[in-house]
Design a protein around this motif. Structure first.
Motif, PDB file in Angstrom:
ATOM      1  N   GLN A  14      -2.157   6.777   5.178  1.00  0.00           N
ATOM      2  CA  GLN A  14      -2.173   6.729   3.685  1.00  0.00           C
ATOM      3  C   GLN A  14      -2.855   5.897   2.633  1.00  0.00           C
ATOM      4  N   ASN A  15      -3.898   4.617   3.049  1.00  0.00           N
ATOM      5  CA  ASN A  15      -4.739   4.422   2.206  1.00  0.00           C
ATOM      6  C   ASN A  15      -5.949   5.057   2.389  1.00  0.00           C
ATOM      7  N   THR A  72       1.787  11.516   3.050  1.00  0.00           N
ATOM      8  CA  THR A  72       2.781  11.458   1.647  1.00  0.00           C
ATOM      9  C   THR A  72       4.086  11.470   2.383  1.00  0.00           C
ATOM     10  N   ASN A 124       5.916   9.450   4.586  1.00  0.00           N
ATOM     11  CA  ASN A 124       6.381   7.742   3.598  1.00  0.00           C
ATOM     12  C   ASN A 124       5.759   7.021   3.124  1.00  0.00           C
ATOM     13  N   MET A 125       5.466   7.149   1.321  1.00  0.00           N
ATOM     14  CA  MET A 125       4.522   6.450   0.948  1.00  0.00           C
ATOM     15  C   MET A 125       4.942   5.137   0.272  1.00  0.00           C
ATOM     16  N   LYS A 126       4.477   3.932   0.757  1.00  0.00           N
ATOM     17  CA  LYS A 126       4.413   2.961  -0.061  1.00  0.00           C
ATOM     18  C   LYS A 126       3.634   1.748  -0.890  1.00  0.00           C
ATOM     19  N   GLU A 127       3.937   1.200  -1.871  1.00  0.00           N
ATOM     20  CA  GLU A 127       3.384   0.882  -2.711  1.00  0.00           C
ATOM     21  C   GLU A 127       1.949   0.257  -2.873  1.00  0.00           C
ATOM     22  N   ARG A 128       2.094  -0.590  -1.387  1.00  0.00           N
ATOM     23  CA  ARG A 128       1.432  -1.379  -0.740  1.00  0.00           C
ATOM     24  C   ARG A 128       0.695   0.026   0.509  1.00  0.00           C
ATOM     25  N   PRO A 129      -0.536   0.521   0.467  1.00  0.00           N
ATOM     26  CA  PRO A 129      -0.590   1.412   1.413  1.00  0.00           C
ATOM     27  C   PRO A 129      -1.106   0.718   2.218  1.00  0.00           C
ATOM     28  N   GLU A 130      -0.922   1.564   3.541  1.00  0.00           N
ATOM     29  CA  GLU A 130      -2.233   0.873   5.092  1.00  0.00           C
ATOM     30  C   GLU A 130      -2.116   2.660   5.611  1.00  0.00           C
TER      31      GLU A 130
END
Length: 244
Positions: A48-49, A37, A39-45
């Motif tokens: 995080q994914n 969490t 460095n949360m990204k809109e398109r998780p990878e």
């Protein structure tokens, strides 16, 4: 008879190996949460994914048991409970687990399992008070007639005992059988038992979380009137651990 592997010795201080492993699991779960969490990204990878998929699966499972409202309110507790028990069960599969100081499955210790059951017990009644207020929740213990009050109190007290003995008995029995089979056939049989242990460790984490979810949902939603298994669990075979 106590074995030296059951304790980690730091000078004159003796720390139970199960507590050391429990602390390591807690640190690992905390670290995974932070890394997933930070460095949360809109398109998780990546991590995080992976963690989002795990959270989504747990939300679907718990939501089917408790309903959306209860799931969202108590999901952090229930998800943490499941992940901790799962990792604790699997820690017993690590090489030399239980044989070297500082490495022992926390769920092989009855005192730790009782602690988890007490947490489940407390959270159940916290949910009841949140759902109905203190007086409204206490009132459920006297319905439909005041005469059954002692029986309902006894039922509540038996639940953490049942949760504790079910998990401890399965994990302890599994470890004992695996150890004996390893002594009898140290080449092939342990591989089969390890595979079964992976399945049983997952099932026991599911069962503990399922029952806790049912208790919390019943207390929060409609007191003792809702203390029933969901339709999915009610259809389980008679011998299935979750059916009890």
């Amino acid at each position: 008879m106590e074995h030296s592997a059951e304790y980690l010795h730091i000078g004159s201080l003796e720390i139970p190996s199960a507590c050391v492993t429990m602390a390591c699991i807690t640190i690992l779960l905390t670290l995974l949460s932070y890394l997933a969490t930070r460095n949360m990204k809109e398109r998780p990878e990546g991590l995080q994914n992976l963690m989002e998929k795990v959270v989504e699966m747990l939300q679907n499972f718990i939501g089917n048991v408790t309903g959306e409202k209860v799931m969202r309110r108590f999901f952090p507790f229930l998800a943490t409970l499941f992940l901790f028990i799962l990792m604790s069960n699997y820690s017993g599969l690590l090489p030399l687990a239980g044989q070297v100081p500082g490495l022992s499955a926390p769920t092989s210790s009855l005192s730790i399992i009782i602690g988890l059951a007490v947490c489940s017990f407390v959270m159940t009644h916290v949910a009841g008070v949140k759902g109905h207020g203190a007086l409204g929740y206490i009132k459920h213990f006297f319905q439909p007639i005041a005469f059954i009050f002692p029986l309902l109190v006894l039922d509540e007290l038996v639940r953490p005992v049942s949760l504790s003995l079910r998990l401890f008995g399965n994990i302890y029995g599994e470890e004992t059988v695996t150890h004996e089979i390893f002594n009898l056939a140290p080449i092939l049989a342990p591989i089969v038992m390890q595979a079964l242990s992976l399945l049983m460790g997952f099932v026991q984490a599911i069962v503990f979380t399922l029952l806790t979810s049912v208790y919390i949902s019943g207390a929060y939603g409609a007191g003792h009137e809702a203390h029933q298994l969901p339709p999915e669990a009610a259809q389980l075979p008679q011998g299935h651990p979750a059916a009890h």
